[in-house]
Design a protein around this motif. Structure first.
Motif, PDB file in Angstrom:
ATOM      1  N   GLY A 244       9.114  -7.488 -25.446  1.00 34.89           N
ATOM      2  CA  GLY A 244      10.396  -8.113 -25.751  1.00 34.89           C
ATOM      3  C   GLY A 244      11.523  -7.473 -24.953  1.00 34.89           C
ATOM      4  O   GLY A 244      12.425  -8.156 -24.465  1.00 34.89           O
ATOM      5  N   LYS A 245      11.459  -6.152 -24.821  1.00 31.05           N
ATOM      6  CA  LYS A 245      12.463  -5.442 -24.028  1.00 31.05           C
ATOM      7  C   LYS A 245      12.391  -5.859 -22.561  1.00 31.05           C
ATOM      8  O   LYS A 245      13.414  -6.006 -21.889  1.00 31.05           O
ATOM      9  CB  LYS A 245      12.265  -3.935 -24.155  1.00 31.05           C
ATOM     10  CG  LYS A 245      12.635  -3.374 -25.526  1.00 31.05           C
ATOM     11  CD  LYS A 245      12.487  -1.857 -25.555  1.00 31.05           C
ATOM     12  CE  LYS A 245      12.887  -1.296 -26.915  1.00 31.05           C
ATOM     13  NZ  LYS A 245      12.743   0.178 -26.972  1.00 31.05           N
ATOM     14  N   LEU A 246      11.167  -6.042 -22.078  1.00 32.82           N
ATOM     15  CA  LEU A 246      10.995  -6.475 -20.689  1.00 32.82           C
ATOM     16  C   LEU A 246      11.568  -7.870 -20.484  1.00 32.82           C
ATOM     17  O   LEU A 246      12.255  -8.136 -19.484  1.00 32.82           O
ATOM     18  CB  LEU A 246       9.502  -6.447 -20.321  1.00 32.82           C
ATOM     19  CG  LEU A 246       9.161  -6.942 -18.904  1.00 32.82           C
ATOM     20  CD1 LEU A 246       9.823  -6.065 -17.851  1.00 32.82           C
ATOM     21  CD2 LEU A 246       7.635  -6.962 -18.702  1.00 32.82           C
ATOM     22  N   ARG A 247      11.306  -8.763 -21.427  1.00 33.98           N
ATOM     23  CA  ARG A 247      11.835 -10.124 -21.330  1.00 33.98           C
ATOM     24  C   ARG A 247      13.367 -10.092 -21.295  1.00 33.98           C
ATOM     25  O   ARG A 247      13.996 -10.783 -20.497  1.00 33.98           O
ATOM     26  CB  ARG A 247      11.356 -10.943 -22.530  1.00 33.98           C
ATOM     27  CG  ARG A 247      11.761 -12.410 -22.494  1.00 33.98           C
ATOM     28  CD  ARG A 247      11.130 -13.165 -23.648  1.00 33.98           C
ATOM     29  NE  ARG A 247      11.235 -14.601 -23.481  1.00 33.98           N
ATOM     30  CZ  ARG A 247      10.388 -15.475 -24.004  1.00 33.98           C
ATOM     31  NH1 ARG A 247       9.351 -15.050 -24.699  1.00 33.98           N
ATOM     32  NH2 ARG A 247      10.549 -16.770 -23.812  1.00 33.98           N
ATOM     33  N   ARG A 248      13.940  -9.276 -22.164  1.00 35.43           N
ATOM     34  CA  ARG A 248      15.396  -9.146 -22.208  1.00 35.43           C
ATOM     35  C   ARG A 248      15.930  -8.579 -20.888  1.00 35.43           C
ATOM     36  O   ARG A 248      16.948  -9.043 -20.361  1.00 35.43           O
ATOM     37  CB  ARG A 248      15.789  -8.246 -23.372  1.00 35.43           C
ATOM     38  CG  ARG A 248      17.288  -8.038 -23.543  1.00 35.43           C
ATOM     39  CD  ARG A 248      17.545  -7.060 -24.679  1.00 35.43           C
ATOM     40  NE  ARG A 248      18.956  -6.727 -24.825  1.00 35.43           N
ATOM     41  CZ  ARG A 248      19.804  -7.359 -25.630  1.00 35.43           C
ATOM     42  NH1 ARG A 248      19.382  -8.380 -26.359  1.00 35.43           N
ATOM     43  NH2 ARG A 248      21.060  -6.988 -25.705  1.00 35.43           N
ATOM     44  N   ALA A 249      15.244  -7.588 -20.347  1.00 33.42           N
ATOM     45  CA  ALA A 249      15.673  -6.959 -19.096  1.00 33.42           C
ATOM     46  C   ALA A 249      15.647  -7.950 -17.938  1.00 33.42           C
ATOM     47  O   ALA A 249      16.548  -7.953 -17.082  1.00 33.42           O
ATOM     48  CB  ALA A 249      14.790  -5.756 -18.785  1.00 33.42           C
ATOM     49  N   VAL A 250      14.624  -8.800 -17.903  1.00 34.45           N
ATOM     50  CA  VAL A 250      14.534  -9.816 -16.836  1.00 34.45           C
ATOM     51  C   VAL A 250      15.683 -10.810 -16.960  1.00 34.45           C
ATOM     52  O   VAL A 250      16.338 -11.157 -15.966  1.00 34.45           O
ATOM     53  CB  VAL A 250      13.171 -10.532 -16.889  1.00 34.45           C
ATOM     54  CG1 VAL A 250      13.171 -11.746 -15.959  1.00 34.45           C
ATOM     55  CG2 VAL A 250      12.042  -9.577 -16.508  1.00 34.45           C
ATOM     56  N   LEU A 251      15.934 -11.284 -18.179  1.00 29.08           N
ATOM     57  CA  LEU A 251      17.041 -12.221 -18.408  1.00 29.08           C
ATOM     58  C   LEU A 251      18.374 -11.590 -18.032  1.00 29.08           C
ATOM     59  O   LEU A 251      19.231 -12.228 -17.402  1.00 29.08           O
ATOM     60  CB  LEU A 251      17.067 -12.655 -19.875  1.00 29.08           C
ATOM     61  CG  LEU A 251      15.910 -13.534 -20.349  1.00 29.08           C
ATOM     62  CD1 LEU A 251      15.916 -13.653 -21.874  1.00 29.08           C
ATOM     63  CD2 LEU A 251      15.978 -14.911 -19.703  1.00 29.08           C
ATOM     64  N   PHE A 252      18.535 -10.315 -18.387  1.00 29.12           N
ATOM     65  CA  PHE A 252      19.758  -9.592 -18.052  1.00 29.12           C
ATOM     66  C   PHE A 252      19.925  -9.486 -16.542  1.00 29.12           C
ATOM     67  O   PHE A 252      20.998  -9.753 -15.987  1.00 29.12           O
ATOM     68  CB  PHE A 252      19.722  -8.203 -18.687  1.00 29.12           C
ATOM     69  CG  PHE A 252      20.808  -7.284 -18.211  1.00 29.12           C
ATOM     70  CD1 PHE A 252      22.109  -7.431 -18.664  1.00 29.12           C
ATOM     71  CD2 PHE A 252      20.534  -6.265 -17.301  1.00 29.12           C
ATOM     72  CE1 PHE A 252      23.117  -6.586 -18.221  1.00 29.12           C
ATOM     73  CE2 PHE A 252      21.534  -5.424 -16.854  1.00 29.12           C
ATOM     74  CZ  PHE A 252      22.825  -5.586 -17.319  1.00 29.12           C
ATOM     75  N   GLY A 253      18.850  -9.115 -15.858  1.00 28.21           N
ATOM     76  CA  GLY A 253      18.911  -8.945 -14.407  1.00 28.21           C
ATOM     77  C   GLY A 253      19.265 -10.235 -13.681  1.00 28.21           C
ATOM     78  O   GLY A 253      20.067 -10.232 -12.741  1.00 28.21           O
TER      79      GLY A 253
END
Length: 519
Positions: A244-253
């Motif tokens: 979930g953190k990775l998904r959020r990080a990709v969306l943020f990036g």
């Protein structure tokens, strides 16, 4: 045995002392609840959250109109400290976001701090006691610090249309939706074509008899890449939180990569604008209607809308798009700015909110009794979007120039909450009673900010948007990335502040330098 003293009438009627708290927070949306969580995590439990309604949620409680949804991906539109692996869709609808906020209030123990039906009618700085006197519909409090998390999308704005008061049908704003009023078969007018209207129009078009949409300025609309989140994805994010953190990080990036085009190189948005033009061509076959719906300004200048259903709804047989504003109401007839007449049964305003003239400004009074509205008569401004000179220990969440044109406001809220907590810790460390920005620091920050604003698409794009105040100044958006704002609010710089010592109740507050306090 001595008898107990008699309780006199005067003693019995003696009013209860005004409760005092370390921090009073105004509002229980994302900003107010986030403030509560961060205060508790910092060991500050002496606070109240004052909410004018009967439940939490802020704008996500108030806006319950048909089709209401977020245009930021779900996994980015949530607190970093409260991930939600159960989001049902990639772009969440209002009920899911509101339910998320209710869970945050429960999970982080905020219920005891909440005071409902407690609209703040006045907050006044007491210079003798160095504290805020807060008057609400549910009583009074005093507080060492006041946090305004009322938010800019809180108070609806309805234009003063001649004759509207005498309209015999139903009238309401999109954020005050009347769910008891049945639109089925009715002749309905929607005034405005912003984000709310783009969701309302497709939701009600199939059921109304006739839909008339008053459009002063068309919006650029891009396809909405929405889908249901699968059970496997939910399970994975729940079982392995790192995913979930990775998904959020990709969306943020991805969102951060877009910032440069908005704030420094608007020409780079040309390709995005071509995609939007193709979206109009796919959704609207009638060339005359297409012309009405095609903006004459650069994409990004006004808020970009996301929808797969807006254009088909506008092109439907029972919909009429009026490319003019609403000028007058004569009985049940709406007259547009070009003189056209339209008979309707109901008028729904999707005309936005008091953003650059937030009503909270006329209720907050600082040093010498000066109101925040008076202080901001030439445009809202604050130091780092958080503090205002003349208003000691007043901290904003979603303050001036902290809005975003392309990413999640929750990122900005968390950055301002970091700043709030550091400010309170700084006060503890210095032994000061209060702090306010120096005139020089506040002015320097805003001069630099407005200088950067001159290059943005919001300034150069050729439109007039709700980001601008009456003087054409952008006091709403942040001209940079969320990462740069987070760095700018990472910690309080005492060189930018004037500290106020603790004084005896009868002695006026005395501003001193940080060096004098620490000595």
């Amino acid at each position: 045995m001595a008898s107990s003293p008699k309780r006199t009438k005067q003693t019995a009627e003696r009013p209860e002392p005004t409760p005092h708290v370390r921090v009073a927070v105004i509002g229980s949306g994302f900003g107010g609840l986030g403030a509560g969580v961060r205060l508790r995590r910092a060991g500050i439990t002496d606070f109240v959250i004052l909410e004018r309604a009967a439940s939490v949620g802020g704008t996500w409680r108030d806006n319950s109109y048909p089709g209401c949804a977020c245009d930021v991906p779900s996994h980015l539109y949530s607190f970093s400290f409260a991930p939600n692996p159960e989001w049902p869709r990639s772009f969440s609808f209002q009920p899911d976001i509101r339910a998320y906020l209710e869970r945050v209030a429960d999970t982080f123990g905020l219920r005891p701090h909440l005071r409902f039906n407690a609209e703040v009618t006045e907050a006044r700085w007491d210079e003798q006691r160095n504290q805020w006197q807060v008057t609400t519909a549910a009583g009074q409090w005093t507080a060492d610090a006041l946090v305004s998390a009322a938010g800019p999308l809180a108070d609806p704005q309805i234009p003063a249309v001649p004759g509207l008061a005498d309209f015999p049908g139903k009238v309401f704003h999109s954020s005050r939706w009347d769910h008891d009023f049945d639109l089925t078969g009715k002749r309905v007018a929607i005034v405005g074509t912003g984000a709310s209207a783009a969701q309302i129009v497709p939701a009600i078009q199939p059921k109304v008899g006739r839909l008339t949409v008053f459009q002063r300025t068309p919006a650029w609309v891009l396809p909405r890449a929405d889908r249901e989140i699968s059970g496997v994805e939910k399970w994975l994010h729940s079982a392995v939180p790192a995913t979930g953190k990775l998904r959020r990080a990709v969306l943020f990036g991805l969102r951060e990569l877009q910032v440069d085009a908005f704030v420094r190189r608007p020409g780079a948005l040309r390709l995005v604008q071509q995609l939007a033009v193709r979206n109009i061509e796919r959704g609207v076959k009638d060339p005359e209607l297409r012309a009405k719906l095609t903006p004459d300004y650069r994409i990004g200048c006004k808020r970009i809308l996301l929808s797969n259903t807006y254009y088909p709804a506008l092109a439907a047989a029972n919909t009429e798009v009026v490319a003019a504003g609403l000028a007058e109401v004569r009985g049940s007839t709406l007259v547009d700015a070009q003189g056209g007449e339209h008979e309707v049964d109901a008028v729904i305003f999707g005309t936005g909110f008091h953003v650059t003239d937030m009503p909270i400004g006329e209720r907050v009074f600082g040093v010498d009794g000066r109101s925040l509205r008076e202080e901001w008569k030439n445009g809202m401004e604050a130091l780092r979007g958080s503090t205002v000179r003349g208003f000691p220990n007043l901290f904003f969440v979603i303050g001036p120039n902290t809005g975003l044109g392309n990413s999640s406001m929750i990122l900005m809220i968390e950055a301002q909450l970091n700043y709030l907590i550091d400010a309170l810790k700084t006060l503890d460390g210095t032994g000061a009673a209060a702090m306010q920005p120096t005139a020089q620091a506040q002015r320097r920050w805003n001069l630099e900010l407005q200088h950067r604003m001159t290059r943005t698409v919001w300034t150069t794009g050729g439109c007039r948007s709700w980001y601008l105040d009456d003087q054409g100044k952008n006091t709403v958006l942040w001209p940079g990335s969320t990462s740069s704002f987070r760095r700018a609010t990472q910690q309080v710089d005492l060189a930018e502040y004037e500290l106020i010592k603790h004084t005896a109740p009868a002695t006026p507050a005395t501003p001193v330098s940080p060096q004098e306090v620490s000595a």
